[in-house]
Scaffold this active site. Structure first.
Site, short mmCIF file in Angstrom:
data_model
loop_
_atom_site.label_atom_id
_atom_site.label_comp_id
_atom_site.label_asym_id
_atom_site.label_seq_id
_atom_site.Cartn_x
_atom_site.Cartn_y
_atom_site.Cartn_z
CE LYS A 196 -2.14 1.69 3.90
NZ LYS A 196 -2.01 3.10 3.58
CG ASP A 214 -4.87 4.59 1.38
OD1 ASP A 214 -6.08 4.87 0.96
OD2 ASP A 214 -4.51 4.32 2.67
CE LYS A 264 -7.96 7.08 3.56
NZ LYS A 264 -6.39 6.83 3.44
CG ASP A 268 -12.06 17.45 -6.80
OD1 ASP A 268 -12.91 18.27 -7.20
OD2 ASP A 268 -10.86 17.87 -6.57
CB THR A 307 -10.70 4.40 11.96
OG1 THR A 307 -9.58 4.89 11.39
CG2 THR A 307 -11.14 3.21 10.99
NE ARG A 342 2.85 1.64 13.95
CZ ARG A 342 2.18 2.77 14.55
NH1 ARG A 342 3.08 3.38 15.23
NH2 ARG A 342 0.92 2.81 14.61
#
Length: 230
Positions: free
Chosen positions: A32, A59, A61, A64, A118, A209
């Site tokens: 990603k 990624d 997002k 518009d 989130t 991570r």
């Protein structure tokens, strides 16, 4: 069967990102690329990853007016990415325009939507004018994304089961907030193990991570893959 694991390349520079990529196996994961890395390194870096044999989830997002988002998705497809995303709150016309533009491409990446970030709680979404709980908005926007022709949504693992219950079996659920049982939670609070997330209905798991900060990233990836087979 290709692994459902998507490793998040959340690094500030190319040297660190490629040092990690050099240790990974394209048959065990996808990658990603998010806003920071793309803004710093641009399209050439994405093409470099694709050239190394990795499926890339871009990624960014997009959010518009319909024509602008459609054009951005068109450009992303030309980079050879496997998946990209837009904000479902951009509306039906925006999502349908993006879907239609990709339908005319020889290479057609997966197109998914972000529902509710989130980081937003109930007071946050009320402040921006959304009624109902975050969970209710997630379900509503996921349904809108599916009816607009998108391939799936990004959702937390805790929302996966509810979306899977209302969506078709082919609708893809891509979940961040996934941590092996032995990993530190770091700044994540709403998490599940990879196996639990898959059992809840997730198709793809975004993991950062626990792989990228591991002493042996490839072994960490193998351990996660093995846990899914169990």
């Amino acid at each position: 069967m290709t692994s459902p694991v998507i490793v998040a390349l959340d690094f500030p520079n190319q040297a660190q990102a490629l040092a990690l990529v050099d240790q990974l196996d394209a048959s065990l994961c996808r990658l990603k690329v998010g806003k920071e890395l793309f803004t710093r390194l641009g399209p050439d870096f994405v093409e470099k990853l694709v050239g190394r044999g990795f499926d890339v989830f871009l990624d960014l997002k997009f959010h518009d007016i319909p024509n602008t988002v459609a054009a951005a998705c068109d450009a992303a497809a030309d980079l050879g990415v496997w998946m990209m995303n837009v904000h479902a709150s951009g509306g039906r016309k925006m999502m349908e325009a993006a879907r239609e533009r990709l339908a005319g491409k020889s290479h057609q990446p997966k197109l998914i939507a972000v529902t509710i970030l989130t980081s937003l709680g109930e007071s946050d979404i009320q402040e921006i004018g959304f009624s109902g709980t975050p969970g209710e908005n997630v379900l509503r926007l996921a349904a809108l994304a599916e009816s607009s022709g998108l391939d799936g949504v990004v959702c937390s693992p805790l929302e996966a089961a509810a979306i899977r219950e209302q969506a078709s079996k082919d609708f893809l659920l891509v979940t961040p907030g996934v941590r092996p049982a032995t990993a530190s939670l770091d700044d994540q609070k709403r998490v599940m193990t990879p196996a639990d997330a898959m059992a809840a209905g997730s198709n793809y798991l975004v993991i950062g991570r626990p792989v990228t900060a591991a002493e042996d990233p490839l072994q960490a990836l193998r351990d996660i893959t093995a846990s899914l087979k169990e």
